[in-house]
Design a protein around this motif. Structure first.
Motif, mmCIF file in Angstrom:
data_model
loop_
_atom_site.group_PDB
_atom_site.id
_atom_site.type_symbol
_atom_site.label_atom_id
_atom_site.label_comp_id
_atom_site.label_asym_id
_atom_site.label_seq_id
_atom_site.Cartn_x
_atom_site.Cartn_y
_atom_site.Cartn_z
ATOM 1 N N PRO A 1 0.814 -1.224 0.000
ATOM 2 C CA PRO A 1 0.000 0.000 0.000
ATOM 3 C C PRO A 1 0.848 1.275 0.000
ATOM 4 O O PRO A 1 0.477 2.281 -0.601
ATOM 5 C CB PRO A 1 -0.827 -0.097 1.285
ATOM 6 N N ALA A 2 2.035 1.205 0.631
ATOM 7 C CA ALA A 2 2.887 2.393 0.725
ATOM 8 C C ALA A 2 3.356 2.865 -0.654
ATOM 9 O O ALA A 2 3.771 4.012 -0.806
ATOM 10 C CB ALA A 2 4.094 2.089 1.611
ATOM 11 N N ARG A 3 3.311 1.993 -1.665
ATOM 12 C CA ARG A 3 3.836 2.358 -2.984
ATOM 13 C C ARG A 3 2.726 2.669 -3.983
ATOM 14 O O ARG A 3 3.016 2.907 -5.163
ATOM 15 C CB ARG A 3 4.685 1.220 -3.532
ATOM 16 N N GLU A 4 1.481 2.659 -3.517
ATOM 17 C CA GLU A 4 0.361 2.776 -4.449
ATOM 18 C C GLU A 4 0.461 4.024 -5.346
ATOM 19 O O GLU A 4 0.351 3.929 -6.569
ATOM 20 C CB GLU A 4 -0.961 2.785 -3.670
ATOM 21 N N ALA A 5 0.727 5.180 -4.709
ATOM 22 C CA ALA A 5 0.741 6.428 -5.481
ATOM 23 C C ALA A 5 1.845 6.414 -6.540
ATOM 24 O O ALA A 5 1.666 6.876 -7.672
ATOM 25 C CB ALA A 5 0.938 7.616 -4.537
ATOM 26 N N GLU A 6 2.980 5.823 -6.161
ATOM 27 C CA GLU A 6 4.145 5.773 -7.048
ATOM 28 C C GLU A 6 3.921 4.824 -8.236
ATOM 29 O O GLU A 6 4.402 5.078 -9.347
ATOM 30 C CB GLU A 6 5.282 5.194 -6.185
ATOM 31 N N ILE A 7 3.200 3.745 -8.001
ATOM 32 C CA ILE A 7 3.076 2.701 -9.018
ATOM 33 C C ILE A 7 1.860 2.918 -9.926
ATOM 34 O O ILE A 7 1.876 2.528 -11.100
ATOM 35 C CB ILE A 7 3.005 1.296 -8.355
ATOM 36 N N THR A 8 0.816 3.566 -9.395
ATOM 37 C CA THR A 8 -0.401 3.758 -10.202
ATOM 38 C C THR A 8 -0.085 4.312 -11.594
ATOM 39 O O THR A 8 -0.564 3.766 -12.590
ATOM 40 C CB THR A 8 -1.410 4.658 -9.450
ATOM 41 N N PRO A 9 0.737 5.359 -11.717
ATOM 42 C CA PRO A 9 0.963 5.913 -13.062
ATOM 43 C C PRO A 9 1.684 4.963 -14.023
ATOM 44 O O PRO A 9 1.589 5.137 -15.231
ATOM 45 C CB PRO A 9 1.856 7.144 -12.808
ATOM 46 N N ILE A 10 2.382 3.949 -13.491
ATOM 47 C CA ILE A 10 3.134 3.058 -14.401
ATOM 48 C C ILE A 10 2.496 1.682 -14.534
ATOM 49 O O ILE A 10 3.070 0.779 -15.126
ATOM 50 C CB ILE A 10 4.611 2.886 -13.951
ATOM 51 N N SER A 11 1.282 1.538 -13.990
ATOM 52 C CA SER A 11 0.695 0.190 -13.997
ATOM 53 C C SER A 11 -0.109 -0.092 -15.266
ATOM 54 O O SER A 11 -0.683 -1.174 -15.414
ATOM 55 C CB SER A 11 -0.129 -0.053 -12.740
ATOM 56 N N GLY A 12 -0.163 0.872 -16.176
ATOM 57 C CA GLY A 12 -0.816 0.651 -17.473
ATOM 58 C C GLY A 12 -2.276 0.270 -17.298
ATOM 59 O O GLY A 12 -2.998 0.877 -16.501
ATOM 60 N N LYS A 13 -2.692 -0.769 -18.032
ATOM 61 C CA LYS A 13 -4.098 -1.188 -17.967
ATOM 62 C C LYS A 13 -4.365 -2.157 -16.818
ATOM 63 O O LYS A 13 -5.481 -2.623 -16.638
ATOM 64 C CB LYS A 13 -4.466 -1.892 -19.284
ATOM 65 N N ALA A 14 -3.302 -2.493 -16.076
ATOM 66 C CA ALA A 14 -3.471 -3.498 -15.022
ATOM 67 C C ALA A 14 -4.364 -2.999 -13.907
ATOM 68 O O ALA A 14 -4.396 -1.813 -13.586
ATOM 69 C CB ALA A 14 -2.103 -3.875 -14.451
ATOM 70 N N GLN A 15 -5.057 -3.928 -13.291
ATOM 71 C CA GLN A 15 -5.837 -3.647 -12.086
ATOM 72 C C GLN A 15 -4.863 -3.672 -10.909
ATOM 73 O O GLN A 15 -4.080 -4.607 -10.770
ATOM 74 C CB GLN A 15 -6.888 -4.757 -11.966
ATOM 75 N N LEU A 16 -4.901 -2.620 -10.076
ATOM 76 C CA LEU A 16 -3.957 -2.542 -8.964
ATOM 77 C C LEU A 16 -4.607 -3.008 -7.658
ATOM 78 O O LEU A 16 -5.703 -2.568 -7.319
ATOM 79 C CB LEU A 16 -3.522 -1.080 -8.821
ATOM 80 N N LEU A 17 -3.935 -3.904 -6.952
ATOM 81 C CA LEU A 17 -4.397 -4.324 -5.624
ATOM 82 C C LEU A 17 -3.240 -4.113 -4.651
ATOM 83 O O LEU A 17 -2.072 -4.112 -5.074
ATOM 84 C CB LEU A 17 -4.791 -5.803 -5.628
ATOM 85 N N THR A 18 -3.546 -3.975 -3.372
ATOM 86 C CA THR A 18 -2.465 -3.763 -2.401
ATOM 87 C C THR A 18 -2.459 -4.855 -1.336
ATOM 88 O O THR A 18 -3.506 -5.433 -1.010
ATOM 89 C CB THR A 18 -2.584 -2.382 -1.709
ATOM 90 N N LEU A 19 -1.247 -5.094 -0.824
ATOM 91 C CA LEU A 19 -1.084 -6.113 0.218
ATOM 92 C C LEU A 19 0.131 -5.729 1.054
ATOM 93 O O LEU A 19 1.224 -5.550 0.512
ATOM 94 C CB LEU A 19 -0.851 -7.484 -0.448
ATOM 95 N N ASP A 20 -0.053 -5.614 2.381
ATOM 96 C CA ASP A 20 1.113 -5.317 3.220
ATOM 97 C C ASP A 20 1.597 -6.586 3.929
ATOM 98 O O ASP A 20 1.003 -7.662 3.776
ATOM 99 C CB ASP A 20 0.813 -4.173 4.207
ATOM 100 N N GLY A 21 2.658 -6.459 4.689
ATOM 101 C CA GLY A 21 3.290 -7.623 5.321
ATOM 102 C C GLY A 21 2.414 -8.309 6.360
ATOM 103 O O GLY A 21 2.678 -9.457 6.743
ATOM 104 N N ASP A 22 1.351 -7.618 6.820
ATOM 105 C CA ASP A 22 0.442 -8.245 7.787
ATOM 106 C C ASP A 22 -0.827 -8.764 7.127
ATOM 107 O O ASP A 22 -1.790 -9.119 7.803
ATOM 108 C CB ASP A 22 0.051 -7.230 8.880
ATOM 109 N N GLY A 23 -0.848 -8.756 5.808
ATOM 110 C CA GLY A 23 -2.038 -9.257 5.107
ATOM 111 C C GLY A 23 -3.077 -8.171 4.843
ATOM 112 O O GLY A 23 -4.139 -8.453 4.266
ATOM 113 N N GLY A 24 -2.804 -6.928 5.269
ATOM 114 C CA GLY A 24 -3.765 -5.838 5.050
ATOM 115 C C GLY A 24 -3.693 -5.290 3.629
ATOM 116 O O GLY A 24 -2.754 -5.575 2.894
#
Ligand code: AMP
Length: 498
Positions: free
Chosen positions: A110-133
């Protein structure tokens, strides 16, 4: 679902033993086989509803967690191709992988969401942290899927190579590649449901994901699941565990702890090392302290595991043992196979060998012969008893004044000098010789001088092999898998002679 589906093979034990603990976690809790595979099928349902089609890639850069293992299993169940990425990669590096692999789904911290969104193209973005959140877990429902049908030749994973030269390449691994190798290792190393395997490796790499996790799943073993290497946690886990798989640095770090002895390791039956060369000295010290001989094996992203020292026979320090059952090995010189005892490039063929590099047919053709032999790029030799030794990467070979110098030969000599902890020998540009031999030495204490090393080299090595410069460093640069980064050393010292 076909019977050679990797998912059905990995879940076979769970089908009959749902209550068996699959993983003991750091907080003292444990998670069963049944829950793990049920969650995998819930994740598979979410991936499908998020747009994953059979053959679609799921790119994953997340902290190590059991949920990430479930994500791997769920991706395979959904007919997808699991694409784990090193957590150290920057956004710029991820941009290359995402552009190359065009995943349907990207799962990131989740901490990288803002950074990765612009480069994720058409992919659907999901987040997962080390505790499963994160949104992956939040999106799960009770819905599960029936695993998608597939053949053993379909892709289950793409793992990018660490890329020591040029751009990193995506190694395409099939269901059969992964299953065959894990089943072979389970049998060769005698894994059963009575085993408790200490799992402290990262799960974005073949070692932690396929060797450790798949072998444990196929055997019905329990993982002592640690987020990463932690000597304290491993020492605490040993009395209740039976096996450890590690890179050589695990063993050198554990040796630094005075609590490591025979009593501590009395319940352990197997210590496996691989991914980088284990020093003979480490092997010997480990045996002296614990009574166990570390079992060294050799493999790579493209081929899974190729050779292993024997379980019952002599585990010979400084070697990687014999070809695994079903795997063929040969050592090639410029004119065909070389004699025993001679150095050449190691080639491998078998059900473990990958299908090629993702969207790189030329690279695939350069390294994978039409008759199935894969040119590993590792320099090796086989001794008269059949033990294979890895001498280095062919790209690390030094050519000085027209002569070949195998770094490992010089490193072995230096490592045997009292007061030397370890060394790396590299070639850097030299105005007279093309390349000059440079030794980078890590001393055990301050008494060691470059002159001691130079004197030993003069005594035992031909002149052209003797280092022209000896540099002392407090430690060698290594990546997360414990591999010495010779490329970085060559860059740092590129101008030493010019
Ligand atoms: P990777 O694809 O990251 O697993 O790296 C594979 C490379 O690691 C191999 O091609 C070898 O150069 C090296 N490697 C793996 N295991 C060993 C070993 N036991 N001894 C020496 N080198 C190894």
């Amino acid at each position: 679902m076909s019977e050679n589906h990797l998912y059905s093979r990995l879940s076979a034990y769970a089908d009959a033993h749902g209550d068996k603990p699959f993983a003991r976690l750091s907080d003292g809790s444990s998670q069963s086989y049944g829950e793990t595979f049920h969650n995998a099928l819930r994740i598979a349902a979410l991936l499908k509803s998020s747009g994953l089609e059979p053959g679609g890639r799921v790119a994953v850069q997340v902290e190590k967690s059991i949920r990430a293992i479930e994500l791997y299993l769920g991706t395979v169940a959904a007919g997808g191709v699991f694409l784990p990425l090193n957590t150290a990669y920057t956004a710029a590096e991820l941009g290359y992988f995402l552009g190359d692999a065009t995943p349907s789904i990207v799962v990131i911290d989740p901490a990288r969401e803002a950074e990765i969104t612009p480069i994720s193209g058409k992919a659907q973005l999901l987040t997962l942290d080390g505790d499963g959140g994160g949104t992956l877990s939040a999106g799960l429902t009770d819905e599960v899927i029936t695993p998608e049908p597939c053949t053993g030749d379909d892709l289950a994973a793409i793992l990018y190579t660490s890329g020591t030269t040029g751009r990193s390449k995506g190694a395409m691994l099939t269901h059969d590649n992964l299953y065959s190798n894990s089943a072979t290792l389970r049998d060769y190393w005698r894994f059963t449901e009575d085993d408790v395997l200490i799992h402290a490796l990262p799960i974005f790499h073949t070692h932690g994901l396929f060797v450790a996790t798949n072998v444990a799943l196929l055997a019905g073993a329990t993982l002592h699941f640690l987020p990463g290497f932690d000597a304290e946690a491993i020492i605490a886990a040993m009395p209740g565990s039976t096996a450890l798989m590690g890179v050589p640095t695990f063993y050198t770090r554990l040796l630094a702890d005075p609590r490591l002895d025979r009593d501590l390791t009395a319940n352990m039956r197997l210590f496996v090392s691989g991914s980088a060369p284990l020093l003979v000295d480490t092997h010997e010290q480990w045996e002296a302290r614990t009574g166990h001989r570390i079992l060294e094996r050799y493999g790579m992203t493209e081929t899974n595991m190729n050779t292993s020292n024997p379980y019952d026979g002599e585990r010979r320090a400084g070697t990687v043992g014999f070809a695994l059952p079903g795997v063929e090995i040969r050592i090639m010189g410029s004119e065909g196979p070389v004699d025993d005892g001679e150095i050449g490039v190691l080639e491998v063929r078998g059900p473990n060998v990958f299908k090629g590099y993702w969207q790189m047919p030329e690279k695939t053709a350069e390294e994978l012969r039409p008759d199935g032999w894969f040119i590993t790029g590792d320099l090796a030799m086989i001794d008269t008893d059949g033990y294979v030794s890895i001498v280095g990467r062919d790209k690390d070979l030094i050519i000085t004044g027209g002569f070949n110098v195998y770094p490992r030969e010089v490193e072995s000599l230096i490592d045997d000098i009292p007061g030397v902890l370890e060394s790396a020998v590299i070639g850097v540009p030299h105005p007279d010789f093309g390349e000059g031999v440079v030794a980078v030495v890590v001393p055990e204490d301050e008494s060691l001088t470059p002159e001691t090393v130079a004197a030993a080299a003069r005594k035992d090595l031909a002149k052209f092999k003797q280092p022209k410069q000896i540099l002392m460093l407090p430690e060698l640069p290594r990546n997360t898998m414990g591999k010495v980064q010779k490329k970085a050393l060559r860059e740092t010292y590129a101008n030493l002679f010019t």
